[in-house]
Design a protein around this motif. Structure first.
Motif, PDB file in Angstrom:
ATOM      1  N   GLN A   1       0.837  -1.202   0.000  1.00 44.36           N
ATOM      2  CA  GLN A   1       0.000   0.000   0.000  1.00 44.36           C
ATOM      3  C   GLN A   1       0.870   1.249   0.000  1.00 44.36           C
ATOM      4  N   LYS A   2       1.935   1.241   0.787  1.00 42.31           N
ATOM      5  CA  LYS A   2       2.859   2.387   0.811  1.00 42.31           C
ATOM      6  C   LYS A   2       3.528   2.562  -0.544  1.00 42.31           C
ATOM      7  N   ALA A   3       3.951   1.460  -1.147  1.00 46.50           N
ATOM      8  CA  ALA A   3       4.594   1.524  -2.467  1.00 46.50           C
ATOM      9  C   ALA A   3       3.604   2.040  -3.506  1.00 46.50           C
ATOM     10  N   TRP A   4       2.356   1.579  -3.469  1.00 44.74           N
ATOM     11  CA  TRP A   4       1.339   2.023  -4.410  1.00 44.74           C
ATOM     12  C   TRP A   4       1.060   3.508  -4.229  1.00 44.74           C
ATOM     13  N   SER A   5       0.966   3.960  -2.984  1.00 40.65           N
ATOM     14  CA  SER A   5       0.717   5.376  -2.709  1.00 40.65           C
ATOM     15  C   SER A   5       1.874   6.240  -3.201  1.00 40.65           C
ATOM     16  N   HIS A   6       3.100   5.777  -2.983  1.00 36.25           N
ATOM     17  CA  HIS A   6       4.273   6.515  -3.470  1.00 36.25           C
ATOM     18  C   HIS A   6       4.258   6.588  -4.992  1.00 36.25           C
ATOM     19  N   GLN A   7       3.918   5.485  -5.636  1.00 33.96           N
ATOM     20  CA  GLN A   7       3.847   5.433  -7.097  1.00 33.96           C
ATOM     21  C   GLN A   7       2.774   6.402  -7.611  1.00 33.96           C
ATOM     22  N   ALA A   8       1.627   6.444  -6.945  1.00 33.05           N
ATOM     23  CA  ALA A   8       0.545   7.344  -7.350  1.00 33.05           C
ATOM     24  C   ALA A   8       0.962   8.802  -7.167  1.00 33.05           C
ATOM     25  N   GLU A   9       1.628   9.111  -6.072  1.00 30.79           N
ATOM     26  CA  GLU A   9       2.088  10.489  -5.819  1.00 30.79           C
ATOM     27  C   GLU A   9       3.147  10.892  -6.841  1.00 30.79           C
ATOM     28  N   LEU A  10       4.063  10.013  -7.137  1.00 33.56           N
ATOM     29  CA  LEU A  10       5.111  10.306  -8.124  1.00 33.56           C
ATOM     30  C   LEU A  10       4.492  10.520  -9.509  1.00 33.56           C
ATOM     31  N   THR A  11       3.505   9.726  -9.848  1.00 33.29           N
ATOM     32  CA  THR A  11       2.814   9.897 -11.132  1.00 33.29           C
ATOM     33  C   THR A  11       2.104  11.244 -11.182  1.00 33.29           C
ATOM     34  N   LYS A  12       1.477  11.629 -10.087  1.00 36.82           N
ATOM     35  CA  LYS A  12       0.784  12.922 -10.018  1.00 36.82           C
ATOM     36  C   LYS A  12       1.784  14.075 -10.202  1.00 36.82           C
ATOM     37  N   ARG A  13       2.933  13.981  -9.576  1.00 45.50           N
ATOM     38  CA  ARG A  13       3.965  15.022  -9.723  1.00 45.50           C
ATOM     39  C   ARG A  13       4.525  15.035 -11.144  1.00 45.50           C
ATOM     40  N   PHE A  14       4.665  13.860 -11.752  1.00 38.94           N
ATOM     41  CA  PHE A  14       5.147  13.781 -13.129  1.00 38.94           C
ATOM     42  C   PHE A  14       4.136  14.423 -14.082  1.00 38.94           C
ATOM     43  N   GLU A  15       2.853  14.132 -13.878  1.00 37.80           N
ATOM     44  CA  GLU A  15       1.826  14.742 -14.720  1.00 37.80           C
ATOM     45  C   GLU A  15       1.844  16.264 -14.605  1.00 37.80           C
ATOM     46  N   ALA A  16       2.036  16.776 -13.397  1.00 41.50           N
ATOM     47  CA  ALA A  16       2.115  18.227 -13.196  1.00 41.50           C
ATOM     48  C   ALA A  16       3.314  18.805 -13.941  1.00 41.50           C
ATOM     49  N   CYS A  17       4.423  18.111 -13.910  1.00 42.08           N
ATOM     50  CA  CYS A  17       5.621  18.553 -14.635  1.00 42.08           C
ATOM     51  C   CYS A  17       5.347  18.579 -16.130  1.00 42.08           C
TER      52      CYS A  17
ATOM     53  N   ILE B   1      13.250  10.023 -11.059  1.00 35.80           N
ATOM     54  CA  ILE B   1      12.681   8.793 -11.631  1.00 35.80           C
ATOM     55  C   ILE B   1      13.742   8.170 -12.536  1.00 35.80           C
ATOM     56  N   ASP B   2      14.172   6.957 -12.202  1.00 35.63           N
ATOM     57  CA  ASP B   2      15.172   6.291 -13.041  1.00 35.63           C
ATOM     58  C   ASP B   2      14.619   5.039 -13.727  1.00 35.63           C
ATOM     59  N   GLN B   3      13.442   4.594 -13.310  1.00 28.90           N
ATOM     60  CA  GLN B   3      12.781   3.446 -13.936  1.00 28.90           C
ATOM     61  C   GLN B   3      11.293   3.774 -14.110  1.00 28.90           C
ATOM     62  N   PRO B   4      10.960   4.604 -15.101  1.00 25.81           N
ATOM     63  CA  PRO B   4       9.577   5.067 -15.224  1.00 25.81           C
ATOM     64  C   PRO B   4       8.548   3.950 -15.381  1.00 25.81           C
ATOM     65  N   GLN B   5       8.928   2.847 -16.007  1.00 21.71           N
ATOM     66  CA  GLN B   5       7.958   1.770 -16.194  1.00 21.71           C
ATOM     67  C   GLN B   5       7.614   1.067 -14.883  1.00 21.71           C
ATOM     68  N   ARG B   6       8.457   1.208 -13.903  1.00 31.22           N
ATOM     69  CA  ARG B   6       8.184   0.611 -12.586  1.00 31.22           C
ATOM     70  C   ARG B   6       7.722   1.643 -11.570  1.00 31.22           C
ATOM     71  N   GLN B   7       8.182   2.881 -11.720  1.00 26.89           N
ATOM     72  CA  GLN B   7       7.908   3.897 -10.707  1.00 26.89           C
ATOM     73  C   GLN B   7       6.636   4.700 -10.969  1.00 26.89           C
ATOM     74  N   LEU B   8       6.132   4.671 -12.192  1.00 25.27           N
ATOM     75  CA  LEU B   8       4.939   5.444 -12.529  1.00 25.27           C
ATOM     76  C   LEU B   8       3.763   4.514 -12.775  1.00 25.27           C
ATOM     77  N   LYS B   9       2.570   5.101 -12.776  1.00 26.71           N
ATOM     78  CA  LYS B   9       1.346   4.324 -12.989  1.00 26.71           C
ATOM     79  C   LYS B   9       0.706   4.727 -14.305  1.00 26.71           C
ATOM     80  N   GLY B  10      -0.186   3.893 -14.785  1.00 27.96           N
ATOM     81  CA  GLY B  10      -1.013   4.224 -15.936  1.00 27.96           C
ATOM     82  C   GLY B  10      -0.239   4.391 -17.223  1.00 27.96           C
ATOM     83  N   THR B  11      -0.692   5.327 -18.031  1.00 31.63           N
ATOM     84  CA  THR B  11      -0.122   5.568 -19.353  1.00 31.63           C
ATOM     85  C   THR B  11       1.364   5.896 -19.282  1.00 31.63           C
TER      86      THR B  11
END
Length: 147
Positions: free
Chosen positions: A32-48, A120-130
């Motif tokens: 759950q912590k890993a999923w939440s971190h992944q979701a937060e990182l994806t949200k920050r990436f989308e904002a960028c 982010i050094d492994q986007p396919q593992r660290q990010l979610k969705g598209t």
């Protein structure tokens, strides 16, 4: 004597099941912590990515709104030429037509800058969705083979 062994066997089974349940709970909390971190990182990436120059071009009027009638035929000719050369329809960047592959390559370069900025050094593992798909990973074999 058989009666004393039976409760000991049950006790071992109960302890084993208890440890298994505790392990599952710990594993679940960790995931759950890993999923939440992944979701937060994806949200920050989308904002960028929202600050990317190619995102601004989508707010510019369509070509028919900024091109004169005389220029319109040249625009259609350029569109057809790029379509024939690349096999993909070009994209209007707000000023001119751009080959889809070049446009997307620019977006990948910008995504790479966002990856660096966010660590982010492994986007396919660290990010979610598209954004976890290989096409958004600048180091993906898709882009290495294309060049």
């Amino acid at each position: 004597m058989d009666n004393t062994r039976e409760p000991a066997g049950h006790l071992s089974a109960i302890i084993g099941i208890g440890l298994l349940l505790i392990g599952l709970v710990v594993f679940g909390v960790d995931q759950q912590k890993a999923w939440s971190h992944q979701a937060e990182l994806t949200k920050r990436f989308e904002a960028c990515m929202e600050s990317a120059p190619f995102k601004q071009s989508l707010r510019v009027p369509r070509p028919e709104a900024v091109i004169t009638d005389d220029q319109l035929q040249n625009h259609f000719d350029a569109f057809d030429q790029l379509l024939k050369e690349t096999g993909l329809p070009p994209i209007w960047n707000g000023k001119t037509l751009v080959a889809w592959k070049d446009y997307h390559k620019n977006s990948i370069e910008f995504a790479s800058q966002c990856h660096t900025q966010l660590g982010i050094d492994q986007p396919q593992r660290q990010l979610k969705g598209t954004y976890a798909k290989p096409v958004w990973d600048p180091n993906s074999p898709i882009w290495r083979q294309a060049d």
